[in-house]
Design a protein around this motif. Structure first.
Motif, PDB file in Angstrom:
ATOM      1  N   ILE A  42       2.443 -13.743   6.020  1.00  0.00           N
ATOM      2  CA  ILE A  42       3.903 -13.306   6.525  1.00  0.00           C
ATOM      3  C   ILE A  42       4.073 -13.399   7.882  1.00  0.00           C
ATOM      4  O   ILE A  42       3.526 -12.741   8.709  1.00  0.00           O
ATOM      5  N   GLU A  43       5.041 -14.026   8.294  1.00  0.00           N
ATOM      6  CA  GLU A  43       5.339 -14.160   9.840  1.00  0.00           C
ATOM      7  C   GLU A  43       5.380 -13.001  10.341  1.00  0.00           C
ATOM      8  O   GLU A  43       4.652 -12.871  11.616  1.00  0.00           O
ATOM      9  N   ASP A  44       6.058 -12.078  10.469  1.00  0.00           N
ATOM     10  CA  ASP A  44       6.269 -10.688  10.908  1.00  0.00           C
ATOM     11  C   ASP A  44       5.149 -10.169  11.136  1.00  0.00           C
ATOM     12  O   ASP A  44       4.790  -9.672  12.099  1.00  0.00           O
ATOM     13  N   VAL A  72      -4.043  -5.030   5.474  1.00  0.00           N
ATOM     14  CA  VAL A  72      -3.980  -4.882   4.220  1.00  0.00           C
ATOM     15  C   VAL A  72      -2.543  -5.034   3.481  1.00  0.00           C
ATOM     16  O   VAL A  72      -2.466  -5.539   2.552  1.00  0.00           O
ATOM     17  N   GLU A  73      -1.603  -4.637   4.335  1.00  0.00           N
ATOM     18  CA  GLU A  73      -0.083  -4.914   3.942  1.00  0.00           C
ATOM     19  C   GLU A  73      -0.023  -6.196   3.580  1.00  0.00           C
ATOM     20  O   GLU A  73       0.512  -6.508   2.431  1.00  0.00           O
ATOM     21  N   ASN A  74      -0.492  -7.083   4.450  1.00  0.00           N
ATOM     22  CA  ASN A  74      -0.213  -8.601   4.139  1.00  0.00           C
ATOM     23  C   ASN A  74      -1.026  -9.016   3.012  1.00  0.00           C
ATOM     24  O   ASN A  74      -0.361  -9.887   2.016  1.00  0.00           O
ATOM     25  N   HIS A  75      -2.069  -8.595   2.559  1.00  0.00           N
ATOM     26  CA  HIS A  75      -3.053  -8.939   1.615  1.00  0.00           C
ATOM     27  C   HIS A  75      -2.316  -8.540   0.173  1.00  0.00           C
ATOM     28  O   HIS A  75      -2.248  -9.039  -0.604  1.00  0.00           O
ATOM     29  N   LEU A  76      -1.694  -7.213   0.440  1.00  0.00           N
ATOM     30  CA  LEU A  76      -1.140  -6.821  -0.809  1.00  0.00           C
ATOM     31  C   LEU A  76       0.122  -7.634  -1.211  1.00  0.00           C
ATOM     32  O   LEU A  76       0.531  -7.779  -2.285  1.00  0.00           O
ATOM     33  N   ARG A  77       0.999  -7.563  -0.122  1.00  0.00           N
ATOM     34  CA  ARG A  77       2.343  -8.611  -0.430  1.00  0.00           C
ATOM     35  C   ARG A  77       1.987 -10.017  -0.866  1.00  0.00           C
ATOM     36  O   ARG A  77       3.015 -10.399  -1.378  1.00  0.00           O
ATOM     37  N   THR A  78       0.766 -10.401  -0.578  1.00  0.00           N
ATOM     38  CA  THR A  78       0.827 -11.920  -0.758  1.00  0.00           C
ATOM     39  C   THR A  78      -0.592 -12.001  -1.614  1.00  0.00           C
ATOM     40  O   THR A  78      -0.089 -12.327  -3.024  1.00  0.00           O
ATOM     41  N   HIS A  79      -1.658 -12.098  -1.575  1.00  0.00           N
ATOM     42  CA  HIS A  79      -2.654 -12.484  -2.525  1.00  0.00           C
ATOM     43  C   HIS A  79      -2.885 -11.546  -3.609  1.00  0.00           C
ATOM     44  O   HIS A  79      -2.805 -11.966  -4.642  1.00  0.00           O
ATOM     45  N   VAL A  80      -2.594 -10.248  -3.569  1.00  0.00           N
ATOM     46  CA  VAL A  80      -2.901  -9.368  -4.570  1.00  0.00           C
ATOM     47  C   VAL A  80      -1.694  -9.466  -5.579  1.00  0.00           C
ATOM     48  O   VAL A  80      -1.914  -9.505  -6.859  1.00  0.00           O
ATOM     49  N   SER A  81      -0.637  -9.585  -4.901  1.00  0.00           N
ATOM     50  CA  SER A  81       0.583  -9.963  -5.836  1.00  0.00           C
ATOM     51  C   SER A  81       0.424 -11.008  -6.933  1.00  0.00           C
ATOM     52  O   SER A  81       0.936 -10.845  -8.000  1.00  0.00           O
TER      53      SER A  81
END
Length: 92
Positions: free
Chosen positions: A2-4, A55-64
């Motif tokens: 995620i860019e941000d 971790v936030e990026n991972h949750l919002r992308t890969h994990v979802s």
């Protein structure tokens, strides 16, 4: 990524890099130990902040995506998160 989150994570790495250079100089100059420890603790806090972003990026992308896929992918996501949790609780 995620860019941000990517932008913020890269910014955090620059801060950490500067803090580490500062610690190196302080050690070379034989600065007061408590001052070096204080900066070292700040680096640890910065690393924790970086980890939170990752971790936030991972949750919002890969994990979802893994959860949506279900089955083995969902189980892999759970295993990854448990491994991260265990690593974060085994420090120090």
């Amino acid at each position: 990524m995620i860019e941000d989150i990517k932008r913020r994570a890269l910014h955090r790495t620059k801060i950490i890099e500067g803090q580490l250079r500062g610690i190196e100089k302080m050690i070379e100059n034989e600065d007061y130990c408590v001052d070096i420890i204080t900066l070292s603790l700040a680096v640890q806090k910065s690393l924790a902040s970086l980890n939170k972003l990752l971790v936030e990026n991972h949750l919002r992308t890969h994990v979802s995506h893994q959860y949506e896929a279900g089955g083995d992918e969902r189980e892999a996501a759970v295993a990854e998160l448990l491994r991260i949790f265990e690593l974060s609780n085994n420090r120090g």
